[in-house]
Design an enzyme around this catalytic site. Structure first.
Site, PDB file in Angstrom:
ATOM      1  N   ARG A 274      48.508  30.249  35.754  1.00 60.22           N
ATOM      2  CA  ARG A 274      48.235  30.990  34.510  1.00 60.22           C
ATOM      3  C   ARG A 274      49.525  31.109  33.707  1.00 60.22           C
ATOM      4  NH1 ARG A 274      45.785  36.644  35.834  1.00 60.22           N
ATOM      5  NH2 ARG A 274      43.926  35.433  36.373  1.00 60.22           N
TER       6      ARG A 274
ATOM      7  N   ARG B 251      51.482  42.356  32.846  1.00 60.02           N
ATOM      8  CA  ARG B 251      50.976  40.985  32.691  1.00 60.02           C
ATOM      9  C   ARG B 251      51.072  40.510  31.236  1.00 60.02           C
ATOM     10  NH1 ARG B 251      46.711  39.808  36.531  1.00 60.02           N
ATOM     11  NH2 ARG B 251      47.341  40.616  38.545  1.00 60.02           N
TER      12      ARG B 251
ATOM     13  N   LYS C 195      48.579  45.546  39.248  1.00 54.52           N
ATOM     14  CA  LYS C 195      48.696  44.888  37.938  1.00 54.52           C
ATOM     15  C   LYS C 195      48.689  45.928  36.813  1.00 54.52           C
ATOM     16  CE  LYS C 195      44.709  42.642  38.648  1.00 54.52           C
ATOM     17  NZ  LYS C 195      43.411  41.951  38.492  1.00 54.52           N
TER      18      LYS C 195
ATOM     19  N   LYS D  10      48.252  46.142  32.407  1.00 53.59           N
ATOM     20  CA  LYS D  10      47.879  45.331  31.248  1.00 53.59           C
ATOM     21  C   LYS D  10      48.070  46.090  29.940  1.00 53.59           C
ATOM     22  CE  LYS D  10      44.599  42.654  33.905  1.00 53.59           C
ATOM     23  NZ  LYS D  10      43.194  42.237  34.071  1.00 53.59           N
TER      24      LYS D  10
ATOM     25  N   CYS E  69      33.157  34.961  32.931  1.00 50.78           N
ATOM     26  CA  CYS E  69      34.366  34.761  33.732  1.00 50.78           C
ATOM     27  C   CYS E  69      34.255  33.448  34.501  1.00 50.78           C
ATOM     28  CB  CYS E  69      34.559  35.920  34.692  1.00 50.78           C
ATOM     29  SG  CYS E  69      33.435  35.835  36.103  1.00 50.78           S
TER      30      CYS E  69
ATOM     31  N   CYS F 140      37.040  30.747  41.940  1.00 52.64           N
ATOM     32  CA  CYS F 140      37.397  32.138  42.207  1.00 52.64           C
ATOM     33  C   CYS F 140      36.939  32.554  43.607  1.00 52.64           C
ATOM     34  CB  CYS F 140      36.781  33.070  41.174  1.00 52.64           C
ATOM     35  SG  CYS F 140      37.190  34.784  41.520  1.00 52.64           S
TER      36      CYS F 140
ATOM     37  N   CYS G  86      31.386  39.061  39.708  1.00 53.04           N
ATOM     38  CA  CYS G  86      31.544  40.142  40.695  1.00 53.04           C
ATOM     39  C   CYS G  86      31.978  41.388  39.936  1.00 53.04           C
ATOM     40  CB  CYS G  86      32.566  39.742  41.776  1.00 53.04           C
ATOM     41  SG  CYS G  86      34.274  39.997  41.286  1.00 53.04           S
TER      42      CYS G  86
ATOM     43  N   CYS H 100      36.179  40.669  35.132  1.00 48.89           N
ATOM     44  CA  CYS H 100      37.138  39.875  34.344  1.00 48.89           C
ATOM     45  C   CYS H 100      36.616  39.535  32.957  1.00 48.89           C
ATOM     46  CB  CYS H 100      37.523  38.603  35.089  1.00 48.89           C
ATOM     47  SG  CYS H 100      38.285  38.940  36.683  1.00 48.89           S
TER      48      CYS H 100
HETATM   49 FE1  SRM Z   1      40.550  38.896  36.624  1.00 51.02          FE
HETATM   50  C1  SRM Z   1      41.056  38.956  39.957  1.00 51.02           C
HETATM   51  C2  SRM Z   1      40.217  35.589  36.683  1.00 51.02           C
HETATM   52  C3  SRM Z   1      40.818  38.861  33.257  1.00 51.02           C
HETATM   53  C4  SRM Z   1      39.967  42.264  36.550  1.00 51.02           C
HETATM   54  N1  SRM Z   1      40.683  37.500  38.069  1.00 51.02           N
HETATM   55  C5  SRM Z   1      40.946  37.723  39.387  1.00 51.02           C
HETATM   56  C6  SRM Z   1      41.147  36.402  40.141  1.00 51.02           C
HETATM   57  C7  SRM Z   1      42.605  36.088  40.102  1.00 51.02           C
HETATM   58  C8  SRM Z   1      40.529  36.337  41.543  1.00 51.02           C
HETATM   59  C9  SRM Z   1      41.393  36.669  42.724  1.00 51.02           C
HETATM   60  O1  SRM Z   1      42.042  37.719  42.731  1.00 51.02           O
HETATM   61  O2  SRM Z   1      41.373  35.868  43.680  1.00 51.02           O
HETATM   62  C10 SRM Z   1      40.345  35.463  39.214  1.00 51.02           C
HETATM   63  C11 SRM Z   1      40.767  33.984  39.227  1.00 51.02           C
HETATM   64  C12 SRM Z   1      39.561  33.115  38.977  1.00 51.02           C
HETATM   65  C13 SRM Z   1      39.895  31.717  38.670  1.00 51.02           C
HETATM   66  O3  SRM Z   1      39.484  30.834  39.459  1.00 51.02           O
HETATM   67  O4  SRM Z   1      40.497  31.446  37.643  1.00 51.02           O
HETATM   68  C14 SRM Z   1      40.436  36.192  37.896  1.00 51.02           C
HETATM   69  N2  SRM Z   1      40.651  37.476  35.256  1.00 51.02           N
HETATM   70  C15 SRM Z   1      40.381  36.163  35.471  1.00 51.02           C
HETATM   71  C16 SRM Z   1      40.241  35.407  34.166  1.00 51.02           C
HETATM   72  C17 SRM Z   1      40.737  33.981  34.236  1.00 51.02           C
HETATM   73  C18 SRM Z   1      38.766  35.491  33.752  1.00 51.02           C
HETATM   74  C19 SRM Z   1      38.320  34.555  32.670  1.00 51.02           C
HETATM   75  O5  SRM Z   1      37.205  34.070  32.816  1.00 51.02           O
HETATM   76  O6  SRM Z   1      39.026  34.342  31.696  1.00 51.02           O
HETATM   77  C20 SRM Z   1      41.049  36.337  33.243  1.00 51.02           C
HETATM   78  C21 SRM Z   1      42.508  36.013  33.223  1.00 51.02           C
HETATM   79  C22 SRM Z   1      43.256  36.953  32.353  1.00 51.02           C
HETATM   80  C23 SRM Z   1      44.681  36.573  32.092  1.00 51.02           C
HETATM   81  O7  SRM Z   1      44.891  35.573  31.417  1.00 51.02           O
HETATM   82  O8  SRM Z   1      45.566  37.309  32.518  1.00 51.02           O
HETATM   83  C24 SRM Z   1      40.847  37.669  33.942  1.00 51.02           C
HETATM   84  N3  SRM Z   1      40.508  40.317  35.157  1.00 51.02           N
HETATM   85  C25 SRM Z   1      40.511  40.082  33.819  1.00 51.02           C
HETATM   86  C26 SRM Z   1      40.112  41.253  33.099  1.00 51.02           C
HETATM   87  C27 SRM Z   1      39.912  41.359  31.601  1.00 51.02           C
HETATM   88  C28 SRM Z   1      41.131  41.851  30.883  1.00 51.02           C
HETATM   89  O9  SRM Z   1      42.191  42.044  31.465  1.00 51.02           O
HETATM   90  O10 SRM Z   1      41.009  42.051  29.669  1.00 51.02           O
HETATM   91  C29 SRM Z   1      39.857  42.223  34.056  1.00 51.02           C
HETATM   92  C30 SRM Z   1      39.314  43.645  33.774  1.00 51.02           C
HETATM   93  C31 SRM Z   1      40.343  44.551  33.223  1.00 51.02           C
HETATM   94  C32 SRM Z   1      41.092  45.221  34.334  1.00 51.02           C
HETATM   95  O11 SRM Z   1      42.054  44.638  34.823  1.00 51.02           O
HETATM   96  O12 SRM Z   1      40.689  46.307  34.743  1.00 51.02           O
HETATM   97  C33 SRM Z   1      40.115  41.633  35.341  1.00 51.02           C
HETATM   98  N4  SRM Z   1      40.567  40.363  38.012  1.00 51.02           N
HETATM   99  C34 SRM Z   1      40.236  41.671  37.785  1.00 51.02           C
HETATM  100  C35 SRM Z   1      40.216  42.359  39.042  1.00 51.02           C
HETATM  101  C36 SRM Z   1      39.879  43.859  39.240  1.00 51.02           C
HETATM  102  C37 SRM Z   1      41.082  44.688  39.193  1.00 51.02           C
HETATM  103  C38 SRM Z   1      40.798  46.118  39.548  1.00 51.02           C
HETATM  104  O13 SRM Z   1      41.284  47.010  38.887  1.00 51.02           O
HETATM  105  O14 SRM Z   1      40.084  46.377  40.524  1.00 51.02           O
HETATM  106  C39 SRM Z   1      40.525  41.409  40.037  1.00 51.02           C
HETATM  107  C40 SRM Z   1      40.637  41.638  41.551  1.00 51.02           C
HETATM  108  C41 SRM Z   1      41.932  42.245  41.944  1.00 51.02           C
HETATM  109  O15 SRM Z   1      42.856  42.404  41.153  1.00 51.02           O
HETATM  110  O16 SRM Z   1      42.021  42.586  43.118  1.00 51.02           O
HETATM  111  C42 SRM Z   1      40.731  40.158  39.349  1.00 51.02           C
HETATM  112 FE1  SF4 Z   2      36.239  36.085  39.927  1.00 50.85          FE
HETATM  113 FE2  SF4 Z   2      34.971  38.384  39.862  1.00 50.85          FE
HETATM  114 FE3  SF4 Z   2      36.901  37.896  38.112  1.00 50.85          FE
HETATM  115 FE4  SF4 Z   2      34.635  36.627  37.879  1.00 50.85          FE
HETATM  116  S1  SF4 Z   2      34.887  38.831  37.704  1.00 50.85           S
HETATM  117  S2  SF4 Z   2      36.678  35.673  37.786  1.00 50.85           S
HETATM  118  S3  SF4 Z   2      34.019  36.363  39.978  1.00 50.85           S
HETATM  119  S4  SF4 Z   2      37.173  38.094  40.283  1.00 50.85           S
END
Ligand code: SRM
Ligand code: SF4
Length: 574
Positions: free
Chosen positions: A73, A142, A214, A216, A435, A441, A480, A484
């Protein structure tokens, strides 16, 4: 104290400022993987080890190790990319990655399917493009997101400058990144953005343990809320008075992630804590981040996000602490009014007479597929474009800063390479985010990106029945509950529970100011469609003029009122 720390906390302390044994793992030719511990540290460098879940069973049967690869990323504050950068990003996607370029919901690029032997080459490519990947993932601040299109007005440009300043200020200082990925070259040789090449063993802001989780940050400028500012740990709502940017309303404690069946985890909208003038922005931001550093939960990662710290100590406590740490006064928040959290498509003229073309990119995936050569199309555009590109938090793309005389040539390429999907798409399709989920993922419970093109034509059929195809409806799918795609703020969303099964959530608004609520849980497609069919039928006949679907559901009590933990301060709007 230390024995109460979560295991990852100890790992950070012992990592020698994020070095761990990543280098040794990369050098080991016997496996395509690195150790689990190094994978945890690798995140701070902007990469995750993954495996292709489509191939898991077959490889297990063949007694092969999983098909390991890496997701990378970039950190691109505000999502701004030059044509030169675009061409490099495209080249490394073509040479070293498997699924093209992927625009994320935080307006940056991801590369998927990168083999271990290619990881360093891909990282160096990104750095050659004067970008970096450090702190794109991990327990740090981030990617900082900013309202799309910095060129629409001078205020948009000023807000982007702030996003870049804040992003740079909170970069980790460790030299580990340069040592591992850039062979410790002077950063200037590769990029101006990668921090610190002076050997340093201190992290002035983060310390040895970095943040508990993390963090943001997002900045926006009303009336646009395309960054979903209330989903950010820390948000900045720009305030313009007498045509001058005078400061920001500061929000704290937004976040989406939660766990099915665990009510102690929840999505939360950021709370507005006050207005800060421009001179106080950095001090306020540093106070907030260091408060989370010092008070966030380091024993239980499930509760380590800032939103839980805010709820544990209370918003008033935070206001006092921010003021005393930063030595500033938080003034009463100023009025703001959003009109959308979506993107605009088609041509828009900026105040300097240059033009910007918003393009819809389904799930942000730029790949060449039969009949849809999007990656090639964007390459051709990057070769002739003289302005910039902007990525949006809705996974879309803006070709920005186009002279009036260059519009026709861009239009021709957009049409030739089928990048003009937005012209024919329905309102719900244009407002969809999905997502990544499977196959890359590791946390995906149900399909998301691959499910969007399956369910959307079926939703179109329903909407067509009721003459609602043009209605802009915010629809988001997350594979899930981590959220995201920010599904807890959508008018309609699906949150994955198991293959083919989702929670159907309804009732967010189009401004990004209201959480939605669960309508039905753990249902399959048939029930999703029949539930929405009934609600669309009512919406078609009972809606008020200009009323949006989410607002209609709340007004008519078709769904339970949202149960928000915290509602942003509501102001008398001027
Ligand atoms: Fe996310 C984890 C993809 C935006 C909340 N996110 C992940 C992981 C890295 C899975 C992992 O931990 O093994 C995913 C990788 C999937 C892949 O194959 O690419 C993943 N997140 C993404 C992306 C690529 C989704 C997308 O379709 O675009 C976004 C990348 C953002 C970036 O460029 O930095 C992405 N993730 C978000 C957002 C939206 C936002 O930030 O505006 C959220 C919700 C906001 C928040 O953070 O509360 C988000 N991602 C999570 C979480 C839940 C965190 C939590 O508070 O519990 C996880 C899991 C974790 O961190 O343990 C996670
Ligand atoms: Fe993966 Fe869940 Fe984030 Fe979708 S919402 S990219 S399934 S961690």
């Amino acid at each position: 104290m230390t024995d109460k720390l979560a295991p990852l906390e100890q790992l950070k302390v012992n990592s020698n400022y994020l070095r761990g044994t990543i280098q040794e793992g990369l050098d080991n030719p016997l496996t395509g993987a690195i150790s689990e511990q190094d994978n945890l540290l690798l995140k701070f460098h902007g990469s995750y080890q993954q495996d292709n879940r489509d191939l898991r069973d077959e490889r297990r049967k063949q007694k092969l190790e999983p098909a390991h690869s890496f997701m990378v990323r970039a950190r691109l504050p505000g999502g701004v990319i030059t044509p030169e950068q675009w061409l490099i990003f495209d080249q490394i996607a073509t040479d070293y990655a498997e699924f093209g370029l992927r625009i994320t919901t935080r307006q940056t690029f991801q590369w998927h399917g990168v083999l271990k032997r290619n990881l360093k080459k891909l990282m160096q490519g990104i750095n050659r493009a004067h970008a970096t990947t450090i702190a794109a993932c991990g327990d740090v601040n981030r990617q900082v997101v900013s309202v799309s299109n910095p060129l629409l007005s001078k205020h948009h440009a000023a807000v982007l400058d702030w996003a870049q300043k804040i992003s740079d200020y909170f970069l980790p200082a460790t030299n580990a990144y340069a040592e591992i990925w850039l062979d410790d070259k002077k950063v200037d040789e590769l990029t101006s953005k990668t921090p610190s090449l002076e050997p340093t063993e201190v992290e002035p802001i983060y310390g040895q343990r970095y943040l508990p989780r993390k963090f943001k940050i997002g900045l926006t400028i009303p009336p646009t809320n395309d960054v979903d500012v209330f989903a950010q740990d820390m948000g900045f709502i720009a305030i313009v008075e007498n045509d001058e940017l005078i400061g920001f309303n500061l929000t704290i404690g937004g976040g989406m992630g939660c766990t099915h069946g665990d009510d102690t985890t929840y999505a939360r909208l950021g709370s507005v804590v006050g207005f800060v003038g421009l001179d106080d922005v950095m001090a306020a931001a540093e106070a907030v981040i260091t408060l989370q550093r010092d008070h966030g939960n380091r024993a239980e990662r499930r509760y380590a996000r800032f939103k839980y710290t805010v709820d544990q100590y209370g918003v008033d406590w935070f206001k006092e602490q921010i003021e005393s740490r930063a030595g500033i006064t938080l003034h009463a928040p100023k009025a703001w009014q959003f009109d959308t959290n979506g993107d605009r498509f088609g041509w828009v003229e900026g105040e300097n007479g240059q033009w910007h073309l918003g393009l819809r990119i389904d799930s942000g995936r730029l790949m060449d597929r039969p009949g849809s050569p999007l990656l090639t199309g964007m390459r051709e555009i990057a070769k002739m474009h003289k302005g910039h590109f902007r990525l949006t938090c809705n996974q879309n793309l803006i070709i920005a800063d186009v002279a009036p005389e260059d519009r026709a040539a861009i239009d021709a390429l957009v049409e030739a390479y089928r990048l003009d999907g937005y012209k024919a798409q329905s309102g719900i399709w244009r407002n969809t985010i999905a997502c990544v989920s499977l196959p890359t993922c590791a946390l995906g419970m149900a399909e998301s990106e691959r499910y969007a093109p399956i369910i959307l034509p079926k939703l179109n059929q329903l909407l067509e029945k009721y003459d609602l195809l043009d209605q802009d409806i915010v629809f988001r799918i997350s594979g899930c509950p981590n959220g995201c795609a920010r599904p807890y703020m959508a008018e309609i969303s699906l949150v994955g529970r198991a293959p083919g099964r989702y929670d159907l959530r309804l009732g967010g608004d189009r401004l990004g100011e209201r959480l939605n609520t669960v309508y039905k849980t753990n249902i399959a497609e048939e029930e999703i469609l029949s539930s929405l069919d009934a609600l669309f039928a009512r919406f078609a006949t009972e809606r008020l003029e200009n009323e949006h679907f989410g607002d209609f559901l709340i007004r008519t009590e078709a769904i339970a009122a949202p149960t928000q933990r915290q509602i942003p301060i509501v102001l008398e709007l001027v």
